[in-house]
Motif scaffolding. Structure first.
Motif, PDB file in Angstrom:
ATOM      1  N   TYR A  75       0.822  -1.267  -0.106  1.00  0.00           N
ATOM      2  CA  TYR A  75       0.014   0.058  -0.030  1.00  0.00           C
ATOM      3  C   TYR A  75       0.817   1.189  -0.116  1.00  0.00           C
ATOM      4  N   LEU A  76       2.007   1.232   0.835  1.00  0.00           N
ATOM      5  CA  LEU A  76       2.654   2.594   0.939  1.00  0.00           C
ATOM      6  C   LEU A  76       3.883   2.529  -0.264  1.00  0.00           C
ATOM      7  N   VAL A 112      -2.124   7.590   2.655  1.00  0.00           N
ATOM      8  CA  VAL A 112      -1.355   7.211   3.714  1.00  0.00           C
ATOM      9  C   VAL A 112      -2.137   7.469   4.993  1.00  0.00           C
ATOM     10  N   MET A 113      -2.796   8.541   4.994  1.00  0.00           N
ATOM     11  CA  MET A 113      -3.419   8.676   6.519  1.00  0.00           C
ATOM     12  C   MET A 113      -4.683   7.617   6.790  1.00  0.00           C
ATOM     13  N   ARG A 114      -5.175   7.057   5.721  1.00  0.00           N
ATOM     14  CA  ARG A 114      -6.264   6.088   5.722  1.00  0.00           C
ATOM     15  C   ARG A 114      -5.548   4.762   6.444  1.00  0.00           C
ATOM     16  N   ILE A 162       2.790  21.593   1.083  1.00  0.00           N
ATOM     17  CA  ILE A 162       1.594  22.280   1.070  1.00  0.00           C
ATOM     18  C   ILE A 162       0.660  21.372   0.763  1.00  0.00           C
ATOM     19  N   SER A 163       0.749  19.931  -0.220  1.00  0.00           N
ATOM     20  CA  SER A 163      -0.013  18.981  -0.280  1.00  0.00           C
ATOM     21  C   SER A 163      -0.053  17.956   0.856  1.00  0.00           C
ATOM     22  N   PHE A 164       0.944  17.832   1.766  1.00  0.00           N
ATOM     23  CA  PHE A 164       0.908  17.146   3.079  1.00  0.00           C
ATOM     24  C   PHE A 164       0.003  17.690   3.933  1.00  0.00           C
ATOM     25  N   PRO A 169      -7.089  15.871   7.619  1.00  0.00           N
ATOM     26  CA  PRO A 169      -8.536  16.152   7.929  1.00  0.00           C
ATOM     27  C   PRO A 169      -8.769  17.276   9.243  1.00  0.00           C
ATOM     28  N   ALA A 170      -8.180  16.834  10.120  1.00  0.00           N
ATOM     29  CA  ALA A 170      -8.507  17.482  11.400  1.00  0.00           C
ATOM     30  C   ALA A 170      -7.897  19.083  11.163  1.00  0.00           C
TER      31      ALA A 170
END
Length: 210
Positions: A75-76, A112-114, A162-164, A169-170
């Protein structure tokens, strides 16, 4: 008259799947289950999703944890992102290239967050070549290198930064920035102007400004 049984062509037995192909198939099946159920996913759920017997999982990976680790690494894997970045045509207008790069990078960070709840407190695998994506983006931006305020490799890290930050979400709930917003932010900042910007920006709501 010849019967159907006599005229039917002889059936051939399907060739068994190679061990590496079977493991790859199981990994692909378990990834969405991990995102939905986390590490609590059962071997039975995995077997049903992959269309195999539970014993096949353990013969292929030894135990469920080894399968989970293989799925996380798959996945990574950064190569799909690198390939997508390489597909951006350097001949495109600068705005289009920046927008495409920001979109791909933010999609990557959101994915990656997921998976982070599945990874847990352990540190996720870090790609060996952290600078590879910067070199790819630098090649994409090379036609406009003399017009940029920073070297293309440094601009690549700015896009990543910037994209990171926009992928959390928070941090962005209620004040989300679109990819067009981020593109304008990169090209003109908050008070500049650029001949490379042609698209409109998103108009924020009163709630997002409060």
């Amino acid at each position: 008259m010849t019967s159907d049984a006599q005229t039917e062509a002889p059936r051939t037995r399907a060739q068994p799947m190679a061990a590496d192909d079977r493991k790859a198939m199981i990994v692909d099946a378990v990834i969405p289950l991990l995102l939905e159920h986390g590490r609590g996913v059962t071997s039975r759920q995995i077997a049903e999703a992959a269309g195999i017997a539970e014993g096949t999982i353990f013969r292929a990976f030894g135990d469920k944890e080894s399968l989970v680790q293989a799925a996380i690494e798959k996945y990574l894997d950064p190569e799909p992102l690198r390939a997508a970045l390489r597909s951006i045509d350097p001949a495109l207008p600068l705005e289009n290239k920046v927008r495409a790069a920001l979109y791909l990078l933010r999609e990557r960070f959101q994915s990656v967050m997921r998976i982070m709840p599945v990874i847990g407190p352990q540190r996720p695998p870090v790609p060996q070549e952290r600078g590879e994506f910067a070199r790819i983006i630098a090649q994409i931006l090379e036609p406009e290198a003399r017009e940029l305020n920073w070297p293309p490799e440094r601009v690549a890290h700015l896009l990543r930064l910037i994209s990171f930050s926009s992928a959390f979400p928070a941090l962005n709930e209620g004040i989300e920035f679109s990819i067009d917003d981020l593109t304008r932010m990169v090209l003109v900042g908050i008070a500049g102007s650029s001949a490379h910007v042609t698209g409109p920006t998103t108009t924020p709501t009163e709630a997002s400004c409060s």
